[in-house]
Design a protein around this motif. Structure first.
Motif, PDB file in Angstrom:
ATOM      1  N   VAL A 171      90.882  11.821  91.526  1.00 35.87           N
ATOM      2  CA  VAL A 171      91.871  10.857  91.050  1.00 35.87           C
ATOM      3  C   VAL A 171      91.767  10.699  89.538  1.00 35.87           C
ATOM      4  O   VAL A 171      92.770  10.744  88.817  1.00 35.87           O
ATOM      5  CB  VAL A 171      91.679   9.494  91.744  1.00 35.87           C
ATOM      6  CG1 VAL A 171      92.632   8.457  91.154  1.00 35.87           C
ATOM      7  CG2 VAL A 171      91.916   9.619  93.243  1.00 35.87           C
ATOM      8  N   ARG A 172      90.557  10.531  89.029  1.00 39.54           N
ATOM      9  CA  ARG A 172      90.369  10.321  87.584  1.00 39.54           C
ATOM     10  C   ARG A 172      90.885  11.504  86.776  1.00 39.54           C
ATOM     11  O   ARG A 172      91.570  11.340  85.769  1.00 39.54           O
ATOM     12  CB  ARG A 172      88.884  10.082  87.288  1.00 39.54           C
ATOM     13  CG  ARG A 172      88.630   9.530  85.894  1.00 39.54           C
ATOM     14  CD  ARG A 172      87.138   9.450  85.612  1.00 39.54           C
ATOM     15  NE  ARG A 172      86.434   8.527  86.478  1.00 39.54           N
ATOM     16  CZ  ARG A 172      86.191   7.248  86.176  1.00 39.54           C
ATOM     17  NH1 ARG A 172      86.642   6.744  85.052  1.00 39.54           N
ATOM     18  NH2 ARG A 172      85.509   6.489  87.023  1.00 39.54           N
ATOM     19  N   MET A 173      90.586  12.737  87.218  1.00 40.31           N
ATOM     20  CA  MET A 173      91.041  13.918  86.477  1.00 40.31           C
ATOM     21  C   MET A 173      92.559  14.079  86.560  1.00 40.31           C
ATOM     22  O   MET A 173      93.211  14.457  85.582  1.00 40.31           O
ATOM     23  CB  MET A 173      90.354  15.174  87.010  1.00 40.31           C
ATOM     24  CG  MET A 173      88.859  15.226  86.795  1.00 40.31           C
ATOM     25  SD  MET A 173      88.329  15.195  85.044  1.00 40.31           S
ATOM     26  CE  MET A 173      88.117  13.418  84.768  1.00 40.31           C
ATOM     27  N   SER A 174      93.121  13.780  87.727  1.00 33.40           N
ATOM     28  CA  SER A 174      94.569  13.916  87.895  1.00 33.40           C
ATOM     29  C   SER A 174      95.315  12.916  87.022  1.00 33.40           C
ATOM     30  O   SER A 174      96.298  13.262  86.348  1.00 33.40           O
ATOM     31  CB  SER A 174      94.949  13.727  89.364  1.00 33.40           C
ATOM     32  OG  SER A 174      94.339  14.718  90.168  1.00 33.40           O
ATOM     33  N   GLU A 175      94.856  11.660  87.016  1.00 34.27           N
ATOM     34  CA  GLU A 175      95.535  10.640  86.216  1.00 34.27           C
ATOM     35  C   GLU A 175      95.341  10.857  84.723  1.00 34.27           C
ATOM     36  O   GLU A 175      96.255  10.596  83.932  1.00 34.27           O
ATOM     37  CB  GLU A 175      95.020   9.254  86.605  1.00 34.27           C
ATOM     38  CG  GLU A 175      95.453   8.805  87.998  1.00 34.27           C
ATOM     39  CD  GLU A 175      95.026   7.385  88.328  1.00 34.27           C
ATOM     40  OE1 GLU A 175      95.515   6.861  89.338  1.00 34.27           O
ATOM     41  OE2 GLU A 175      94.206   6.811  87.576  1.00 34.27           O
ATOM     42  N   ARG A 176      94.176  11.352  84.346  1.00 36.79           N
ATOM     43  CA  ARG A 176      93.887  11.492  82.913  1.00 36.79           C
ATOM     44  C   ARG A 176      94.532  12.725  82.300  1.00 36.79           C
ATOM     45  O   ARG A 176      94.990  12.678  81.140  1.00 36.79           O
ATOM     46  CB  ARG A 176      92.368  11.530  82.698  1.00 36.79           C
ATOM     47  CG  ARG A 176      91.966  11.545  81.238  1.00 36.79           C
ATOM     48  CD  ARG A 176      90.465  11.515  81.062  1.00 36.79           C
ATOM     49  NE  ARG A 176      89.872  10.261  81.524  1.00 36.79           N
ATOM     50  CZ  ARG A 176      88.589   9.947  81.336  1.00 36.79           C
ATOM     51  NH1 ARG A 176      87.778  10.792  80.727  1.00 36.79           N
ATOM     52  NH2 ARG A 176      88.117   8.800  81.780  1.00 36.79           N
ATOM     53  N   GLY A 280      93.283  18.338  90.684  1.00 34.51           N
ATOM     54  CA  GLY A 280      92.188  17.796  89.880  1.00 34.51           C
ATOM     55  C   GLY A 280      90.838  18.022  90.534  1.00 34.51           C
ATOM     56  O   GLY A 280      89.868  18.444  89.887  1.00 34.51           O
ATOM     57  N   GLY A 281      90.752  17.767  91.844  1.00 38.29           N
ATOM     58  CA  GLY A 281      89.488  17.967  92.550  1.00 38.29           C
ATOM     59  C   GLY A 281      89.077  19.423  92.609  1.00 38.29           C
ATOM     60  O   GLY A 281      87.896  19.759  92.454  1.00 38.29           O
ATOM     61  N   THR A 282      90.060  20.321  92.833  1.00 36.94           N
ATOM     62  CA  THR A 282      89.751  21.752  92.900  1.00 36.94           C
ATOM     63  C   THR A 282      89.294  22.266  91.549  1.00 36.94           C
ATOM     64  O   THR A 282      88.390  23.115  91.470  1.00 36.94           O
ATOM     65  CB  THR A 282      90.970  22.543  93.393  1.00 36.94           C
ATOM     66  OG1 THR A 282      91.431  21.976  94.624  1.00 36.94           O
ATOM     67  CG2 THR A 282      90.623  24.002  93.631  1.00 36.94           C
ATOM     68  N   GLY A 283      89.898  21.747  90.471  1.00 39.33           N
ATOM     69  CA  GLY A 283      89.452  22.129  89.134  1.00 39.33           C
ATOM     70  C   GLY A 283      88.013  21.752  88.883  1.00 39.33           C
ATOM     71  O   GLY A 283      87.235  22.530  88.304  1.00 39.33           O
ATOM     72  N   VAL A 284      87.614  20.554  89.342  1.00 37.03           N
ATOM     73  CA  VAL A 284      86.217  20.127  89.201  1.00 37.03           C
ATOM     74  C   VAL A 284      85.296  21.078  89.957  1.00 37.03           C
ATOM     75  O   VAL A 284      84.267  21.535  89.436  1.00 37.03           O
ATOM     76  CB  VAL A 284      86.036  18.675  89.700  1.00 37.03           C
ATOM     77  CG1 VAL A 284      84.544  18.315  89.784  1.00 37.03           C
ATOM     78  CG2 VAL A 284      86.761  17.702  88.790  1.00 37.03           C
ATOM     79  N   LEU A 285      85.663  21.388  91.202  1.00 37.66           N
ATOM     80  CA  LEU A 285      84.826  22.283  92.013  1.00 37.66           C
ATOM     81  C   LEU A 285      84.738  23.670  91.400  1.00 37.66           C
ATOM     82  O   LEU A 285      83.647  24.263  91.341  1.00 37.66           O
ATOM     83  CB  LEU A 285      85.395  22.381  93.430  1.00 37.66           C
ATOM     84  CG  LEU A 285      84.634  23.319  94.377  1.00 37.66           C
ATOM     85  CD1 LEU A 285      83.206  22.852  94.592  1.00 37.66           C
ATOM     86  CD2 LEU A 285      85.362  23.450  95.716  1.00 37.66           C
ATOM     87  N   LEU A 286      85.854  24.209  90.930  1.00 36.75           N
ATOM     88  CA  LEU A 286      85.853  25.547  90.370  1.00 36.75           C
ATOM     89  C   LEU A 286      84.964  25.634  89.133  1.00 36.75           C
ATOM     90  O   LEU A 286      84.155  26.566  88.999  1.00 36.75           O
ATOM     91  CB  LEU A 286      87.286  25.965  90.019  1.00 36.75           C
ATOM     92  CG  LEU A 286      87.455  27.342  89.390  1.00 36.75           C
ATOM     93  CD1 LEU A 286      86.903  28.435  90.297  1.00 36.75           C
ATOM     94  CD2 LEU A 286      88.930  27.605  89.068  1.00 36.75           C
ATOM     95  N   VAL A 287      85.096  24.667  88.241  1.00 38.60           N
ATOM     96  CA  VAL A 287      84.257  24.685  87.034  1.00 38.60           C
ATOM     97  C   VAL A 287      82.795  24.524  87.415  1.00 38.60           C
ATOM     98  O   VAL A 287      81.907  25.196  86.854  1.00 38.60           O
ATOM     99  CB  VAL A 287      84.703  23.598  86.037  1.00 38.60           C
ATOM    100  CG1 VAL A 287      83.745  23.533  84.852  1.00 38.60           C
ATOM    101  CG2 VAL A 287      86.124  23.866  85.554  1.00 38.60           C
TER     102      VAL A 287
END
Length: 317
Positions: A171-176, A280-287
């Motif tokens: 949520v935080r990454m998507s909103e930001r 956003g969540g998938t981006g966090v996991l991928l990185v």
């Protein structure tokens, strides 16, 4: 220890969840038999990253869900329970009134978990049932991607060696960062750079420990497993202890971020409520996987809920 019926309730940034289970002695550790595991998208943390306080509509949605959960607990005869709130409640300036509302509904004081407490409970829940998959002599690396934060934990033989809570969740990454539909390439790159910057000190601390197994938790990870397997509806038994490779996550990320939200919801028929935050969540996991050198990840449906249930059983036995 006798068998005891317990509940764990997790009030997260994106979802509110309950686990009702029978917990008793097992062969090597505690045995947990799931009776109900329910997830409701309540989006308590909507706007918290920007405004710094909980929205009244989000509080009402969450309170209504908790009332339903409390009634289920009464019908099931739950003897002991733990209620915990995580990132959104930690970060909100007006969390005190929300905690009082939750206490009245649940009949129990709510624990607002610190990042470290959240990490320890997530590790307990994710690792208690590994059995033959548990590596011998090497640590386990757990990553728990929530709505507002991500917990990373390294442990061995039930002992935590390193834990850290990072302010990056779906949520935080998507909103930001991801304000366009579908996200623009520059938005994705800015988000990925931010995640890398937060992960850099974690990777430097953990890489020398040579973990023998990496386990991924929470809705982003379990939803990606379901998408990889082509599930039309979510099936926890199929998802639990499945595997995601780095190639899997890269391919799913590319599929998801190219789709407008309406098409993404159709694509994600098993979890359409996560469609607006899955990129956003998938981006966090991928990185995380790229930076930590993780080529494959064991998916666990067991997480902080199981940790809360076990904690409740230990206190109530």
């Amino acid at each position: 220890m006798r068998v005891i019926k317990v509940a764990g309730v997790d009030i997260g940034t994106n979802s509110t969840r309950i686990l009702i289970a029978d917990v008793g002695p097992g062969r090597d550790a505690l045995s947990l038999r799931t009776l109900h595991r329910i997830m409701t998208i309540t989006r308590l943390g909507e706007g918290v990253d920007d405004r710094g306080f909980l929205d009244s509509k989000a509080v009402r949605r969450t309170a209504e869900t908790l009332s339903e959960y409390r009634e289920l607990m009464r019908r099931e005869g739950v003897e002991a329970w733990e209620v915990a709130a995580t990132s959104a409640t930690r970060d909100a300036a007006n969390s005190g009134e929300f905690i009082r509302i939750v206490g009245r509904i649940m009949g129990r004081e709510t624990r607002v978990l610190s990042g470290d407490e959240e990490a320890r409970l997530s590790f307990l829940g994710a690792t208690y049932d590994l059995e033959e998959m548990r590596p011998r002599g090497t640590p386990i690396f757990v990553v728990d991607i929530g709505g507002g934060s991500t917990e990373v934990i390294l442990g061995r033989d039930g002992h935590i060696l390193y834990e850290h809570s990072l302010d990056m969740g779906c949520v935080r990454m998507s909103e930001r960062f991801l304000t366009s539909d579908p996200p623009l390439r520059e938005e994705l790159e800015a988000m990925e750079a931010y995640v890398r910057s937060l992960l850099a000190p974690v990777v430097s601390r953990v890489s020398s420990r040579n973990p023998g197994l990496t386990v991924g938790l929470a809705g982003t990870v379990t939803t990606l497993s379901g998408l990889k397997q082509g599930l039309d509806r979510y099936d926890g038994d199929v998802v639990h202890h499945s595997w995601l490779t780095l190639e899997d996550v890269e391919a799913l990320y590319a599929d998801l971020y190219t789709l407008p939200l309406a098409d993404r919801r159709r694509y994600m028929s098993l979890e359409p409520g996560r469609a607006d935050v899955i990129v956003g969540g998938t981006g966090v996991l991928l990185v995380f996987m790229r930076e930590s050198g993780c080529e494959r990840l064991l998916v666990s449906e067991k997480d902080i809920l199981d940790g809360l249930a076990i904690s409740a059983a230990r206190k109530g036995a």
